[in-house]
Design a protein around this motif. Structure first.
Motif, PDB file in Angstrom:
ATOM      1  N   VAL A 105       0.816  -1.158  -0.114  1.00 37.93           N
ATOM      2  CA  VAL A 105       0.124   0.080  -0.037  1.00 37.93           C
ATOM      3  C   VAL A 105       0.821   1.184   0.117  1.00 37.93           C
ATOM      4  O   VAL A 105       1.778   1.418   0.865  1.00 37.93           O
ATOM      5  CB  VAL A 105      -1.108   0.084   1.392  1.00 37.93           C
ATOM      6  CG1 VAL A 105      -1.913   1.342   1.291  1.00 37.93           C
ATOM      7  CG2 VAL A 105      -1.839  -1.035   1.121  1.00 37.93           C
ATOM      8  N   GLU A 106       0.917   2.005  -0.884  1.00 35.62           N
ATOM      9  CA  GLU A 106       1.613   3.243  -1.304  1.00 35.62           C
ATOM     10  C   GLU A 106       0.698   4.539  -1.405  1.00 35.62           C
ATOM     11  O   GLU A 106       1.078   5.337  -1.049  1.00 35.62           O
ATOM     12  CB  GLU A 106       2.604   3.154  -2.424  1.00 35.62           C
ATOM     13  CG  GLU A 106       3.616   1.934  -2.424  1.00 35.62           C
ATOM     14  CD  GLU A 106       4.424   2.010  -3.485  1.00 35.62           C
ATOM     15  OE1 GLU A 106       4.341   2.747  -4.543  1.00 35.62           O
ATOM     16  OE2 GLU A 106       5.336   1.150  -3.652  1.00 35.62           O
ATOM     17  N   ILE A 107      -0.543   4.175  -1.411  1.00 27.14           N
ATOM     18  CA  ILE A 107      -1.606   5.345  -1.874  1.00 27.14           C
ATOM     19  C   ILE A 107      -2.676   4.954  -0.737  1.00 27.14           C
ATOM     20  O   ILE A 107      -3.046   3.775  -0.740  1.00 27.14           O
ATOM     21  CB  ILE A 107      -2.147   5.404  -3.160  1.00 27.14           C
ATOM     22  CG1 ILE A 107      -1.059   5.875  -4.238  1.00 27.14           C
ATOM     23  CG2 ILE A 107      -3.218   6.244  -3.177  1.00 27.14           C
ATOM     24  CD1 ILE A 107      -1.382   5.712  -5.517  1.00 27.14           C
ATOM     25  N   VAL A 108      -3.043   5.852  -0.061  1.00 22.22           N
ATOM     26  CA  VAL A 108      -4.352   5.565   0.661  1.00 22.22           C
ATOM     27  C   VAL A 108      -5.520   6.789   0.324  1.00 22.22           C
ATOM     28  O   VAL A 108      -5.064   7.956   0.058  1.00 22.22           O
ATOM     29  CB  VAL A 108      -4.296   5.735   2.478  1.00 22.22           C
ATOM     30  CG1 VAL A 108      -3.118   4.776   2.982  1.00 22.22           C
ATOM     31  CG2 VAL A 108      -3.385   7.141   2.588  1.00 22.22           C
ATOM     32  N   PRO A 109      -6.793   6.382   0.396  1.00 25.56           N
ATOM     33  CA  PRO A 109      -7.094   5.014   0.550  1.00 25.56           C
ATOM     34  C   PRO A 109      -6.724   3.864  -0.344  1.00 25.56           C
ATOM     35  O   PRO A 109      -6.664   4.179  -1.713  1.00 25.56           O
ATOM     36  CB  PRO A 109      -8.774   5.164   0.811  1.00 25.56           C
ATOM     37  CG  PRO A 109      -8.739   6.279  -0.067  1.00 25.56           C
ATOM     38  CD  PRO A 109      -7.761   7.232  -0.142  1.00 25.56           C
ATOM     39  N   THR A 110      -6.658   2.774  -0.052  1.00 31.99           N
ATOM     40  CA  THR A 110      -6.520   1.427  -0.950  1.00 31.99           C
ATOM     41  C   THR A 110      -7.697   0.638  -0.574  1.00 31.99           C
ATOM     42  O   THR A 110      -7.753   0.223   0.615  1.00 31.99           O
ATOM     43  CB  THR A 110      -5.232   0.932  -1.035  1.00 31.99           C
ATOM     44  OG1 THR A 110      -4.255   1.638  -1.597  1.00 31.99           O
ATOM     45  CG2 THR A 110      -4.994  -0.320  -1.568  1.00 31.99           C
ATOM     46  N   PHE A 111      -8.408   0.261  -1.490  1.00 32.41           N
ATOM     47  CA  PHE A 111      -9.576  -0.919  -1.511  1.00 32.41           C
ATOM     48  C   PHE A 111      -9.103  -2.181  -1.852  1.00 32.41           C
ATOM     49  O   PHE A 111      -8.575  -2.142  -3.139  1.00 32.41           O
ATOM     50  CB  PHE A 111     -10.708  -0.373  -1.701  1.00 32.41           C
ATOM     51  CG  PHE A 111     -11.131   0.935  -1.339  1.00 32.41           C
ATOM     52  CD1 PHE A 111     -11.861   1.017  -0.116  1.00 32.41           C
ATOM     53  CD2 PHE A 111     -11.069   2.256  -1.929  1.00 32.41           C
ATOM     54  CE1 PHE A 111     -12.384   2.189   0.347  1.00 32.41           C
ATOM     55  CE2 PHE A 111     -11.134   3.322  -1.480  1.00 32.41           C
ATOM     56  CZ  PHE A 111     -11.857   3.382  -0.373  1.00 32.41           C
ATOM     57  N   VAL A 112      -9.194  -3.296  -1.022  1.00 33.16           N
ATOM     58  CA  VAL A 112      -8.851  -4.546  -1.607  1.00 33.16           C
ATOM     59  C   VAL A 112     -10.399  -5.297  -1.449  1.00 33.16           C
ATOM     60  O   VAL A 112     -10.659  -5.394   0.005  1.00 33.16           O
ATOM     61  CB  VAL A 112      -7.576  -5.233  -0.787  1.00 33.16           C
ATOM     62  CG1 VAL A 112      -7.278  -6.473  -1.647  1.00 33.16           C
ATOM     63  CG2 VAL A 112      -6.349  -4.185  -1.111  1.00 33.16           C
TER      64      VAL A 112
END
Length: 111
Positions: A70-77
């Motif tokens: 995760v390098e960018i927030v928000p990240t959705f998985v």
């Protein structure tokens, strides 16, 4: 309902979940994450019972954030049967999140 996930409950809440899971990697200081809060709340409220919504704070759970790069927030998985099946990062509009949930989690009606 949203569930706060850390390394302690990650296996139980995400990997061993009997239903698909939407995980949001976020940071408390992140303005874009705050912008997504209404969308995450909507998904949690409308998809309860068929989808679990979990949030992982990247500074509290740096090991999990690193594991998923995760390098960018928000990240959705999206997880299905304990496996990540889809991911997206940044500010997403409501329909993109709902489409992701319905398509990748295999849900018919949600949102």
């Amino acid at each position: 309902m949203k569930i706060r996930v850390t390394a302690k409950n990650y296996r139980q809440e995400v990997l061993e979940a009997r239903i698909p899971v939407l995980v949001e990697f976020f940071a408390d200081w992140c303005g874009k994450c705050a912008m997504m809060e209404d969308v995450v709340d909507l998904v949690a409220a409308n998809c309860g019972g068929v989808l679990k919504v979990c949030q992982i704070e990247i500074e509290d759970s740096a090991d999990l954030a690193e594991q998923f790069q995760v390098e960018i927030v928000p990240t959705f998985v999206i997880f299905k049967n304990g496996e990540p099946v889809s991911a997206a990062s940044g500010v997403l509009n409501r329909q993109v999140v709902l489409d992701m949930v319905m398509d990748e989690a295999g849900l018919e009606i949600c949102g």
